[in-house]
Design an enzyme around this catalytic site. Structure first.
Site, short mmCIF file in Angstrom:
data_model
loop_
_atom_site.label_atom_id
_atom_site.label_comp_id
_atom_site.label_asym_id
_atom_site.label_seq_id
_atom_site.Cartn_x
_atom_site.Cartn_y
_atom_site.Cartn_z
N GLU A 170 0.81 -1.22 0.00
CA GLU A 170 0.00 0.00 0.00
C GLU A 170 0.84 1.27 0.00
O GLU A 170 0.68 2.14 0.85
CB GLU A 170 -0.96 -0.02 1.21
CG GLU A 170 -1.87 -1.25 1.17
CD GLU A 170 -2.76 -1.39 2.40
OE1 GLU A 170 -2.78 -0.48 3.24
OE2 GLU A 170 -3.43 -2.43 2.51
N ASN A 213 2.05 -5.26 -3.14
CA ASN A 213 0.65 -5.56 -2.81
C ASN A 213 -0.12 -4.26 -2.53
O ASN A 213 0.38 -3.38 -1.83
CB ASN A 213 0.64 -6.44 -1.54
CG ASN A 213 -0.70 -7.04 -1.21
OD1 ASN A 213 -1.34 -7.64 -2.08
ND2 ASN A 213 -1.15 -6.90 0.03
N HIS A 249 -10.60 -6.09 -2.12
CA HIS A 249 -11.65 -5.83 -1.12
C HIS A 249 -12.80 -5.10 -1.83
O HIS A 249 -12.66 -3.93 -2.18
CB HIS A 249 -11.11 -4.96 0.02
CG HIS A 249 -10.02 -5.63 0.80
ND1 HIS A 249 -10.24 -6.76 1.57
CD2 HIS A 249 -8.70 -5.34 0.93
CE1 HIS A 249 -9.10 -7.12 2.14
NE2 HIS A 249 -8.15 -6.29 1.76
N GLU A 278 -6.19 -10.71 -1.00
CA GLU A 278 -6.99 -10.48 0.21
C GLU A 278 -8.47 -10.42 -0.15
O GLU A 278 -9.22 -9.58 0.33
CB GLU A 278 -6.58 -9.17 0.89
CG GLU A 278 -5.11 -9.11 1.25
CD GLU A 278 -4.70 -7.79 1.92
OE1 GLU A 278 -5.58 -7.04 2.40
OE2 GLU A 278 -3.49 -7.51 1.95
N ASP A 280 -12.19 -10.35 -0.50
CA ASP A 280 -13.48 -10.46 0.20
C ASP A 280 -14.47 -9.53 -0.49
O ASP A 280 -14.09 -8.48 -0.99
CB ASP A 280 -13.38 -10.21 1.72
CG ASP A 280 -12.69 -8.93 2.12
OD1 ASP A 280 -12.53 -8.04 1.27
OD2 ASP A 280 -12.32 -8.81 3.30
O1 9MR Z 1 -7.43 -8.11 8.62
C1 9MR Z 1 -6.51 -7.29 9.27
C2 9MR Z 1 -7.10 -6.82 10.58
O2 9MR Z 1 -7.22 -7.89 11.48
C3 9MR Z 1 -6.23 -5.73 11.18
O3 9MR Z 1 -6.89 -5.19 12.31
C4 9MR Z 1 -5.97 -4.65 10.16
C5 9MR Z 1 -5.10 -3.58 10.73
O4 9MR Z 1 -4.52 -2.76 9.80
O5 9MR Z 1 -5.35 -5.21 9.01
C6 9MR Z 1 -6.19 -6.12 8.38
O6 9MR Z 1 -5.57 -6.60 7.20
C7 9MR Z 1 -5.27 -5.64 6.19
C8 9MR Z 1 -4.06 -6.13 5.44
O7 9MR Z 1 -3.00 -6.40 6.33
C9 9MR Z 1 -3.61 -5.14 4.40
N1 9MR Z 1 -4.70 -4.79 3.50
C10 9MR Z 1 -5.96 -4.40 4.14
C11 9MR Z 1 -6.38 -5.47 5.15
C12 9MR Z 1 -7.74 -5.14 5.72
O8 9MR Z 1 -7.70 -3.97 6.45
#
Ligand code: 9MR
Length: 464
Positions: A170, A213, A249, A278, A280
């Site tokens: 990101e 990513n 997402h 990722e 969903d």
């Molecule tokens: O799913 C993850 C969640 O449990 C955490 O609280 C969150 C914190 O930043 O990160 C989520 O995963 C993220 C991933 O690492 C990067 N892309 C976005 C995902 C969803 O927020």
């Protein structure tokens, strides 16, 4: 890139081996201009096996906090052949104070995953979020060495156990500008930090694939084009990058766009793997199933799209639990979207998870294989031929699914019964279904390239 070498710490199950061989075989054949796939005798009835039949993986995010829940672990182990630690390998979890590393959560995920026959994606080394305060407080020189040390220490700890790392996550801003996102790394080290991170990563573990990513890069837009330009620049200058992760997402405000496959294809054409990292999609019922189907079908149509990971096992633990975005409900029941995904992968829904065919250690035997070859090219079109071969037992009927690459069309087919669903051509035997063990037959089709000369990909071969 080669697949990860087995390491002493890694316990490879038959299923993992089969998955790894599947990916490896696909790339060997792809480099020879061939695509050959086989399907288990009982067509795959779980996501991982279905994906493995086309040399792909199907993964999930895993969280250590839930591994002790029997249904969670059993569902994950039955369905997936790739795992991504949801939070356990992030900077705040692994190096919360400078130079003091904690691998306990990450190790737990790796151990669980490998014991269940899954490979692991490493997530993530350099990210502006979940970053401890001490990192943000460093000056440029210190920050550079902290970043190098973080990358090197994690990658060497997990060397041989990680299929691909999200090296940088990101780094681009949302919106129309395509600019880099402000972060300690960007602000203090400048644009060059990404390239530096990838070079450091390659030196730390040459056996892992290195990915960039991001989210909101799923369709063609200013952000994805900025990432595209970076990858193109990296490839032209020999900066080591092997893959791009498209997080995926989605929700009704941010749906799967019609240029989704086209976007994957333009990245793949740069010479990198593309992975859905990722996935969903908020929603329910057939609308959710349609959206997932679009994503999976697009990935199946792009030869270098070699895997899909959903961001969690069950809706109840999703970071977007209110949006019920995953394949299993809170009671670990398969949702309608599950069957859509399994079918799009070439599997057959309706299997009883308890039957012996589902044993993750059961290697199965190939009922049929399908091999593609281009036989002729002229003007604006080419002919493709698929050889269908029975495995160790005789078969009485076969069905082969072939994915085309937009905007290709098929004006003619022969020696089979054709039907179409979007970019997927399904060919059923037409008087040539009965094959003795090891015997083969062929069918063919003409493809109007419409400017895209990519080889059609065999998505599945199923037989009765
Ligand atoms: O799913 C993850 C969640 O449990 C955490 O609280 C969150 C914190 O930043 O990160 C989520 O995963 C993220 C991933 O690492 C990067 N892309 C976005 C995902 C969803 O927020």
């Amino acid at each position: 890139m080669t697949e990860q070498p087995p390491s002493g710490r890694r316990r490879l199950s038959i299923r993992a081996l089969r998955g790894a061989l599947g990916v490896g075989l696909a790339s060997v054949l792809a480099s020879a201009g061939l695509v050959a796939l086989s399907a288990p005798a009982q067509a795959a009835d779980n996501l991982g096996d279905a994906a493995a039949a086309s040399g792909r993986y199907f993964g999930t995010a895993l969280a250590t906090g839930h591994l002790g829940e029997q249904d969670y672990a059993a569902t994950a182990d039955r369905e997936f052949n790739m795992a991504t630690p949801e939070n356990e390998m992030k900077w705040d979890a692994t190096e919360s104070s400078r130079g003091s590393f904690n691998f306990s959560g990450g190790d737990q995920i790796v151990q669980h995953a490998t014991a269940a026959g899954m490979q692991v994606r490493g997530h993530t080394l350099v990210w502006y979020s979940q970053l401890p305060g001490w990192v943000s407080g460093l000056g440029a020189t210190d920050l550079q060495s902290a970043m190098d040390n973080h990358i090197t220490t994690l990658m060497q700890h997990y060397a041989g156990e990680i299929y691909a790392w999200d090296v940088v996550n990101e780094a681009f801003q949302d919106g129309g500008s395509g600019a880099r996102r402000p972060s300690p790394f960007q602000d203090k080290l400048g644009d060059g930090y990404i390239e530096h991170a990838f070079r450091t990563a390659r030196a730390a573990d040459p056996g892992a694939k290195l990915c960039y990513n991001d989210y909101n890069i799923d369709g063609v837009n200013a952000k994805s084009t900025a990432v595209y330009n970076m990858v193109k620049d990296f490839k032209s200058r020999g900066v080591p990058i092997d893959c791009v992760g498209f997080q995926g997402h989605f929700n009704p405000q941010s749906p799967v766009t019609s240029d989704y496959q086209q976007n994957l294809e333009r990245f793949a054409a740069l010479g990198v793997d593309v992975q859905i990292t990722e996935l969903d999609i908020e929603g329910s019922g057939s609308a959710q199933a349609d959206s997932y189907r679009k994503v999976v079908t697009a990935c199946m149509a792009v030869e270098r799209c070699n895997g899909i990971t959903v961001w969690g096992v069950t809706d109840k633990y999703s970071w977007r639990s209110g949006g019920t975005p995953l394949l299993f409900d809170g009671n670990y029941q398969k949702k309608p979207v599950y069957d859509a995904v399994l079918q799009a992968l070439g599997g057959t829904p309706g299997g009883d998870p308890g039957d012996p065919g589902d044993d993750p250690g059961d290697p199965g035997s190939a009922a049929c294989t399908a091999t593609y070859a281009e036989t002729q090219r002229w003007g604006d079109r080419f002919n493709g031929q698929i050889t269908v071969r029975a495995g160790d037992s005789a078969i009485s009927d076969w069905t082969v699914r072939v994915t085309l690459h937009s905007p290709q069309t098929v004006p003619t087919t022969w020696n089979g019964q054709a039907s179409y669903d979007g970019s997927v051509l399904t060919m059923r035997a037409n008087g040539n279904g009965s094959l003795g063990a090891g015997q083969s037959t062929t069918f063919g089709f003409t493809v109007m390239a419409n400017g895209n000369w990519s080889a059609p990909a065999v998505a599945s071969c199923t037989a009765t």
